[in-house]
Enzyme design. Structure first.
Site, PDB file in Angstrom:
ATOM      1  N   LYS A 141      -0.469 -18.371   3.432  1.00  0.00           N
ATOM      2  CA  LYS A 141      -0.698 -16.956   3.759  1.00  0.00           C
ATOM      3  C   LYS A 141      -1.511 -16.916   5.048  1.00  0.00           C
ATOM      4  CE  LYS A 141      -0.179 -12.774   1.837  1.00  0.00           C
ATOM      5  NZ  LYS A 141       0.932 -12.255   1.064  1.00  0.00           N
TER       6      LYS A 141
ATOM      7  N   GLY B 242      -1.859   3.389  -5.060  1.00  0.00           N
ATOM      8  CA  GLY B 242      -1.334   2.959  -3.766  1.00  0.00           C
ATOM      9  C   GLY B 242       0.052   3.544  -3.536  1.00  0.00           C
TER      10      GLY B 242
ATOM     11  N   GLY C  42       1.902   3.217  -0.793  1.00  0.00           N
ATOM     12  CA  GLY C  42       2.417   2.571   0.420  1.00  0.00           C
ATOM     13  C   GLY C  42       3.868   2.151   0.287  1.00  0.00           C
TER      14      GLY C  42
ATOM     15  N   VAL D 262       5.526  -0.356  -1.042  1.00  0.00           N
ATOM     16  CA  VAL D 262       6.105  -0.739  -2.341  1.00  0.00           C
ATOM     17  C   VAL D 262       5.843   0.346  -3.382  1.00  0.00           C
ATOM     18  CG1 VAL D 262       6.242  -2.509  -4.126  1.00  0.00           C
ATOM     19  CG2 VAL D 262       5.738  -3.181  -1.771  1.00  0.00           C
TER      20      VAL D 262
HETATM   21  P1  NAD Z   1       0.977  -0.873   2.062  1.00  0.00           P
HETATM   22  O1  NAD Z   1      -0.116  -1.155   3.037  1.00  0.00           O
HETATM   23  O2  NAD Z   1       2.225  -0.240   2.565  1.00  0.00           O
HETATM   24  O3  NAD Z   1       0.423   0.040   0.865  1.00  0.00           O
HETATM   25  C1  NAD Z   1      -0.812  -0.131   0.297  1.00  0.00           C
HETATM   26  C2  NAD Z   1      -1.373   1.266   0.051  1.00  0.00           C
HETATM   27  O4  NAD Z   1      -2.573   1.146  -0.710  1.00  0.00           O
HETATM   28  C3  NAD Z   1      -1.725   2.018   1.324  1.00  0.00           C
HETATM   29  O5  NAD Z   1      -1.097   3.284   1.322  1.00  0.00           O
HETATM   30  C4  NAD Z   1      -3.248   2.138   1.275  1.00  0.00           C
HETATM   31  O6  NAD Z   1      -3.732   3.306   1.881  1.00  0.00           O
HETATM   32  C5  NAD Z   1      -3.477   2.123  -0.223  1.00  0.00           C
HETATM   33  N1  NAD Z   1      -4.834   1.785  -0.657  1.00  0.00           N
HETATM   34  C6  NAD Z   1      -5.709   0.888  -0.137  1.00  0.00           C
HETATM   35  N2  NAD Z   1      -6.852   0.879  -0.851  1.00  0.00           N
HETATM   36  C7  NAD Z   1      -6.683   1.776  -1.854  1.00  0.00           C
HETATM   37  C8  NAD Z   1      -7.477   2.206  -2.942  1.00  0.00           C
HETATM   38  N3  NAD Z   1      -8.704   1.733  -3.136  1.00  0.00           N
HETATM   39  N4  NAD Z   1      -6.979   3.130  -3.800  1.00  0.00           N
HETATM   40  C9  NAD Z   1      -5.728   3.631  -3.628  1.00  0.00           C
HETATM   41  N5  NAD Z   1      -4.926   3.263  -2.612  1.00  0.00           N
HETATM   42  C10 NAD Z   1      -5.389   2.353  -1.744  1.00  0.00           C
HETATM   43  O7  NAD Z   1       1.268  -2.273   1.313  1.00  0.00           O
HETATM   44  P2  NAD Z   1       2.524  -2.663   0.432  1.00  0.00           P
HETATM   45  O8  NAD Z   1       3.442  -3.460   1.261  1.00  0.00           O
HETATM   46  O9  NAD Z   1       3.021  -1.463  -0.301  1.00  0.00           O
HETATM   47  O10 NAD Z   1       1.848  -3.673  -0.600  1.00  0.00           O
HETATM   48  C11 NAD Z   1       1.107  -3.196  -1.712  1.00  0.00           C
HETATM   49  C12 NAD Z   1       0.596  -4.391  -2.504  1.00  0.00           C
HETATM   50  O11 NAD Z   1       1.721  -5.178  -2.939  1.00  0.00           O
HETATM   51  C13 NAD Z   1      -0.294  -5.356  -1.712  1.00  0.00           C
HETATM   52  O12 NAD Z   1      -1.253  -5.914  -2.569  1.00  0.00           O
HETATM   53  C14 NAD Z   1       0.681  -6.444  -1.263  1.00  0.00           C
HETATM   54  O13 NAD Z   1       0.031  -7.670  -1.032  1.00  0.00           O
HETATM   55  C15 NAD Z   1       1.582  -6.515  -2.472  1.00  0.00           C
HETATM   56  N6  NAD Z   1       2.904  -7.053  -2.166  1.00  0.00           N
HETATM   57  C16 NAD Z   1       3.682  -6.455  -1.222  1.00  0.00           C
HETATM   58  C17 NAD Z   1       4.932  -7.003  -0.946  1.00  0.00           C
HETATM   59  C18 NAD Z   1       5.858  -6.369   0.056  1.00  0.00           C
HETATM   60  O14 NAD Z   1       7.045  -6.731   0.079  1.00  0.00           O
HETATM   61  N7  NAD Z   1       5.396  -5.435   0.870  1.00  0.00           N
HETATM   62  C19 NAD Z   1       5.359  -8.151  -1.631  1.00  0.00           C
HETATM   63  C20 NAD Z   1       4.549  -8.711  -2.614  1.00  0.00           C
HETATM   64  C21 NAD Z   1       3.304  -8.152  -2.872  1.00  0.00           C
END
Ligand code: NAD
Length: 367
Positions: A80, A180, A182, A184
């Protein structure tokens, strides 16, 4: 602080710091384990409050990638990268090209992809300097944004969890608390509502929340801290890690915890606490492996159909882990760890016996 003791405690092979004052790039790459293949894992960009916080994050995340690849049965190791910086202000083409040059020096031991705050466009700049990158645009033989496949995989893991707890895999009529909104979390919310679920959602970012509410019918906003108190069937962490801990577990009213966030358990013993409380925990690195499965297909030639088929298998793997947990009478998180560790040990034995070389290297993508 970085020390050999710390690396050995969790089995990391290598940690590299890279700094480029010209672009203000500060990145740490942790290669946790390359027994099953080159380490693959996304790059996260975050304004960490300290270098120690960034180091802790990258050590935990890289280890999770090793387990994720192993439990999913992929020929990959775990690594990572974290970039210390503000995604709103610090990004530029030069910044990501500098990062790409650095990745190239690792000669395929680490292959990158997107993670939090990193886009396909950012990865395209990285790709100008190295082929050891996945999640690039489809025009370049990549698979694009992994988030839709991560969301699909989490959905399958949720179905398996619902089947185990309620005897029916359908989310119809079930209440979800998604933390969250975001990449996903938002896509998963849509899939769940299409399946008949009711969603409560929290986020620290108002823009993302507004978009969620507008596009996920019937969803309702709850406060950032209130999410732990929602009377729900499933708590779905989709932000950052460590939210399942001694402070939140007593507040949770759900029967299931299942979501995409990495490292949801602040410490392993929180998995034991969940078991005592009768909450089923679908291991994060197992059910969020859809994105990794998707980018891994770039090595052999990606297609949407191939990816969906493989990501759907998360349903069966999740049920398999529940079975191991029951038959061995161990918490679910330990059952997943055991299966991953068994596969790594088998890989090590095979490598020592038949290959007798260092890490098999990712050949890099042709241009
Ligand atoms: P992203 O940055 O698009 O979304 C994360 C969201 O969480 C953001 O909107 C952010 O504002 C919000 N956030 C941060 N702190 C917060 C809190 N305290 N309370 C509520 N919301 C909060 O990221 P993503 O790509 O959607 O990934 C989300 C999670 O899934 C992460 O932990 C990431 O490591 C994991 N993940 C993502 C993928 C992928 O394909 N994108 C794959 C495996 C794991």
């Amino acid at each position: 602080m970085l020390s050999f003791e710390r690396l050995q405690k969790y089995g990391h092979e290598e940690v590299v710091f890279f700094s480029d004052p010209a672009t203000n790039l500060k990145v740490i790459i942790a290669i946790h384990n390359t027994v099953l293949g080159p380490s693959l894992g996304g790059t996260r960009m975050w304004p960490y409050e300290s270098e120690e916080a960034a180091l802790t994050d990258v050590l935990r995340l890289s280890r999770g990638m090793t387990y994720k690849a192993a439990v999913t049965g992929l020929p990959l190791g775990g690594g990572k990268a974290v970039i210390i910086g503000d995604p709103e202000k610090d990004k530029s083409e030069a910044f990501f090209r500098s990062y790409g040059k650095f990745i190239e020096t690792l000669n395929g031991r680490y292959v990158t992809a997107e993670d939090v705050n990193i886009t396909v466009e950012d990865m395209e700049h990285v790709y100008k300097e190295t082929t050891f990158v996945t999640g690039i645009a489809k025009d370049h033989g990549g698979s694009g944004n992994p988030a839709p496949y991560t969301a699909l995989g989490v959905f399958r893991g949720i179905e398996a969890s619902l089947l185990k707890v309620f005897g029916d895999k359908s989310p119809k009529g079930k209440v979800f608390a998604i933390q969250g909104a975001g990449e996903v979390g938002h896509r998963l919310g849509k899939l769940l509502v299409e399946g008949g679920a009711k969603i409560f959602v929290s986020d620290i970012n108002k823009k993302k929340l507004d978009h969620f509410i507008e596009t996920v019918p019937g969803s309702e906003i709850v406060g950032v801290d209130e999410i732990y108190d929602v009377d729900c069937d499933v708590y779905t962490p989709a932000a950052l890690g460590g939210t399942v801990n001694e402070f939140t577990i007593p507040r949770l009213k759900c029967k299931i915890i299942a979501g995409p966030a990495n490292n949801q358990l602040a410490r392993p013993e929180h998995g034991d606490m969940l078991r005592e409380k009768g909450i089923l925990y679908a291991p994060d690195y197992l059910i969020n492996a859809g994105g990794l499965i998707n980018v891994s297909l770039e090595f052999e030639g990606w297609s949407h159909e191939k990816s969906v088929k493989k990501v759907n298998s998360i349903f069966d793997t999740t049920l398999e882990i529940f079975k191991i947990s029951e038959s061995e009478n161990i918490p679910i998180y330990k059952a997943a760890d055991h299966l991953a560790e068994k596969r790594i040990e088998e890989g090590r034995a095979f490598r020592d016996r038949f290959i007798n070389t260092a890490t098999p290297l990712f050949p890099g993508r042709g241009r």
